[in-house]
Motif scaffolding. Structure first.
Motif, mmCIF file in Angstrom:
data_model
loop_
_atom_site.group_PDB
_atom_site.id
_atom_site.type_symbol
_atom_site.label_atom_id
_atom_site.label_comp_id
_atom_site.label_asym_id
_atom_site.label_seq_id
_atom_site.Cartn_x
_atom_site.Cartn_y
_atom_site.Cartn_z
ATOM 1 N N ASP A 11 -51.981 -0.852 -24.371
ATOM 2 C CA ASP A 11 -52.400 -0.855 -22.967
ATOM 3 C C ASP A 11 -53.683 -1.677 -22.828
ATOM 4 N N ASP A 13 -55.291 -2.568 -20.165
ATOM 5 C CA ASP A 13 -56.240 -1.995 -19.211
ATOM 6 C C ASP A 13 -57.133 -0.961 -19.890
ATOM 7 N N LEU A 14 -56.535 -0.120 -20.702
ATOM 8 C CA LEU A 14 -57.286 0.907 -21.419
ATOM 9 C C LEU A 14 -58.276 0.271 -22.393
ATOM 10 N N GLY A 16 -59.548 -2.739 -22.180
ATOM 11 C CA GLY A 16 -60.582 -3.377 -21.372
ATOM 12 C C GLY A 16 -61.621 -2.385 -20.890
ATOM 13 N N LYS A 17 -61.183 -1.197 -20.494
ATOM 14 C CA LYS A 17 -62.118 -0.156 -20.047
ATOM 15 C C LYS A 17 -62.993 0.319 -21.199
ATOM 16 N N GLU A 18 -62.405 0.399 -22.391
ATOM 17 C CA GLU A 18 -63.172 0.802 -23.567
ATOM 18 C C GLU A 18 -64.266 -0.215 -23.880
ATOM 19 N N ASP A 20 -65.627 -1.999 -21.649
ATOM 20 C CA ASP A 20 -66.481 -2.013 -20.465
ATOM 21 C C ASP A 20 -66.712 -3.440 -19.965
ATOM 22 N N GLU A 22 -64.772 -6.772 -17.548
ATOM 23 C CA GLU A 22 -63.709 -7.235 -16.665
ATOM 24 C C GLU A 22 -63.115 -8.509 -17.259
ATOM 25 N N THR A 40 -65.608 -13.117 -19.039
ATOM 26 C CA THR A 40 -65.130 -12.261 -17.965
ATOM 27 C C THR A 40 -64.346 -13.117 -16.979
ATOM 28 N N GLU A 75 -60.220 -8.925 -8.989
ATOM 29 C CA GLU A 75 -59.101 -8.021 -9.207
ATOM 30 C C GLU A 75 -58.233 -8.370 -10.398
#
Length: 126
Positions: A11, A13-14, A16-18, A20, A22, A40, A75
């Motif tokens: 994943d 998205d997951l 990328g969130k880890e 931190d 964009e 980014t 986005e």
């Protein structure tokens, strides 16, 4: 590619969130798989703006390309070549999608400009 990685349980998205950040999926994969320094989405969009590669287009066409770059930076829109994008904000407040495409000439000219935009996002900056 993004869908195929998701099917394999990766994943983006997951991840990328880890991290931190964009990041564009391309940068995320290159960073995780090869240790490449990621950019980014905003950095990629700004690199395209600095190169001013869309100066052959008129004001309205450049406004569309600039808005697409903003949408990508904010986005992470991956489907820039889908003309339905011209039906949502901020384009829906400009004029009709057909009129926006006509700013480039013919539909093929619009499609070429979008292809050039996508290519420019991934070119190395000079």
């Amino acid at each position: 590619m993004v869908d195929e990685l998701a099917e394999e349980g990766l994943d983006l998205d997951l991840i990328g969130k880890e991290l931190d950040a964009e990041l564009d999926p391309f940068d995320l994969v290159c960073h995780v798989a090869f240790g490449a320094k990621p950019l980014t989405r905003k950095e990629r969009a700004n690199n395209v703006r600095k190169r001013d590669i869309f100066n052959q287009h008129g004001d309205k066409a450049r406004a569309v390309l600039d808005a697409l770059l903003d949408k990508y930076a904010d986005e992470g829109v991956l489907n820039l070549d889908d003309s339905n994008i011209l039906q949502i904000n901020p384009f829906s407040h400009m004029v009709t999608p057909i009129e926006l495409m006509r700013a480039f000439g013919k539909k093929a000219d619009y499609q070429q400009a979008i292809h050039d935009l996508q290519k420019a996002l991934y070119e190395e900056s000079a």
